[in-house]
Design an enzyme around this catalytic site. Sequence first.
Site, PDB file in Angstrom:
ATOM      1  N   ARG A  38      47.380  30.568  28.264  1.00 33.43           N
ATOM      2  CA  ARG A  38      47.184  29.183  27.575  1.00 33.43           C
ATOM      3  C   ARG A  38      48.226  28.431  28.178  1.00 33.43           C
ATOM      4  NH1 ARG A  38      42.798  27.494  27.073  1.00 33.43           N
ATOM      5  NH2 ARG A  38      43.168  26.364  25.001  1.00 33.43           N
ATOM      6  N   ASP A  56      52.822  33.307  20.161  1.00 32.57           N
ATOM      7  CA  ASP A  56      51.699  33.140  19.145  1.00 32.57           C
ATOM      8  C   ASP A  56      52.274  32.998  17.793  1.00 32.57           C
ATOM      9  OD1 ASP A  56      49.642  33.556  17.214  1.00 32.57           O
ATOM     10  OD2 ASP A  56      48.600  35.416  18.714  1.00 32.57           O
ATOM     11  N   ASN A  82      52.388  20.604  15.819  1.00 32.28           N
ATOM     12  CA  ASN A  82      51.035  20.124  15.676  1.00 32.28           C
ATOM     13  C   ASN A  82      50.140  21.368  15.622  1.00 32.28           C
ATOM     14  OD1 ASN A  82      48.305  18.651  17.040  1.00 32.28           O
ATOM     15  ND2 ASN A  82      48.854  20.533  18.287  1.00 32.28           N
ATOM     16  N   TYR A 141      42.524  26.236   3.868  1.00 28.01           N
ATOM     17  CA  TYR A 141      43.031  25.185   5.129  1.00 28.01           C
ATOM     18  C   TYR A 141      43.771  24.333   4.219  1.00 28.01           C
ATOM     19  CZ  TYR A 141      42.991  21.454   8.501  1.00 28.01           C
ATOM     20  OH  TYR A 141      43.431  20.591   9.475  1.00 28.01           O
ATOM     21  N   LYS A 145      47.792  22.650   4.539  1.00 28.01           N
ATOM     22  CA  LYS A 145      48.035  21.161   4.801  1.00 28.01           C
ATOM     23  C   LYS A 145      48.972  20.423   3.677  1.00 28.01           C
ATOM     24  CE  LYS A 145      46.960  21.658   8.785  1.00 28.01           C
ATOM     25  NZ  LYS A 145      47.706  21.244  10.237  1.00 28.01           N
ATOM     26  N   VAL A 172      38.698  13.890  14.041  1.00 29.51           N
ATOM     27  CA  VAL A 172      38.492  13.571  15.540  1.00 29.51           C
ATOM     28  C   VAL A 172      38.021  14.528  16.254  1.00 29.51           C
ATOM     29  CG1 VAL A 172      40.254  11.825  15.264  1.00 29.51           C
ATOM     30  CG2 VAL A 172      41.071  14.125  15.824  1.00 29.51           C
ATOM     31  N   THR A 174      37.962  16.993  18.411  1.00 31.61           N
ATOM     32  CA  THR A 174      38.845  17.905  19.174  1.00 31.61           C
ATOM     33  C   THR A 174      37.876  19.165  19.122  1.00 31.61           C
ATOM     34  OG1 THR A 174      40.086  18.483  17.090  1.00 31.61           O
ATOM     35  CG2 THR A 174      41.125  16.856  18.782  1.00 31.61           C
TER      36      THR A 174
END
Length: 245
Positions: A38, A56, A82, A141, A145, A172, A174
């Site tokens: 990656r 990772d 990010n 999740y 956050k 957005v 992605t």
Amino acid sequence: MMARILVTGSADGLGQLSAKSLADQGHQVVLHARNSERGRYAKQKVPGAEHVISGDLSDIDETKNVAYEANALGRFDAVIHNAGVYRAPPEQIFMVNTIAPYILTCLISKPKRLIYLSSSMHLHGRANLENLKKDIRRISYSDSKLHVLMLSMAVARKWSDVYSNAVDPGWVPTRMGGYGAPDDLQKGYETQTWLAVSNDSRAKVSGRYFHHLTERLYNPQASDVMLQERFLSLCRDITGIPFPQ
Ligand SMILES: NC(=O)c1ccc[n+]([C@@H]2O[C@H](COP(=O)([O-])OP(=O)(O)OC[C@H]3O[C@@H](n4cnc5c(N)ncnc54)[C@H](OP(=O)(O)O)[C@@H]3O)[C@@H](O)[C@H]2O)c1
């Protein structure tokens, strides 16, 4: 003035777009990806980047190694935390979204600016610290956050020589957001890059939560000092790494 910036999770999505935008502006950008394959992909997508670090972030030892490799490259002006996961088992959400930013913040030599990717979904999150200690599988999740927003505000409070802020990029398109996501993709990474390098006095602040370059209301649990302290000590217990004073 040119800056040196590390962007975690920059193989894809907002991380890749932030890294590319910063490199295109002439900044020195270090990419990060989950593994070397990656990493090669990230470098292809952002050829102007200086270097790629692999590791990772769902693994504590690999995450520590990312910090050591970053330090071996020298000091950073800014780090954009990010990398994140949404559709993943709760343990992975907790490691990548909550614990990895904690470890990297503690172990990477203190930059001048720190930017953490939160989400408007944090508004429905619960700090949930007691349950978390007993059973990590109960984390969502949204909780993760909220955690990362708590971390950014705790860092701002403890490190007065650093600008530490969090960003809601909007919903957005992605891989995470899905192709039908309604918000503007460019606006989804502009705030992070602005906070990382701008000399605008509105970007040289700390302990704030931004959406599209403006401050937004946040879940008051994030700025609760007692909760922040309990959160930091939980992270310390899990990782064995104390928060550097
Ligand atoms: N998209 C949205 O609508 C939205 C909304 C609110 C907040 N956010 C936040 O914005 C950030 C970026 O999201 P995005 O939409 O750009 O997501 P994305 O397209 O899924 O990209 C996530 C990035 O994180 C990396 N990553 C995930 N797990 C990792 C791990 N274990 N180790 C190392 N890297 C890992 C991914 O690497 P691979 O490509 O190799 O998987 C990828 O580069 C996240 O923190 C997310 O929570 C996004």
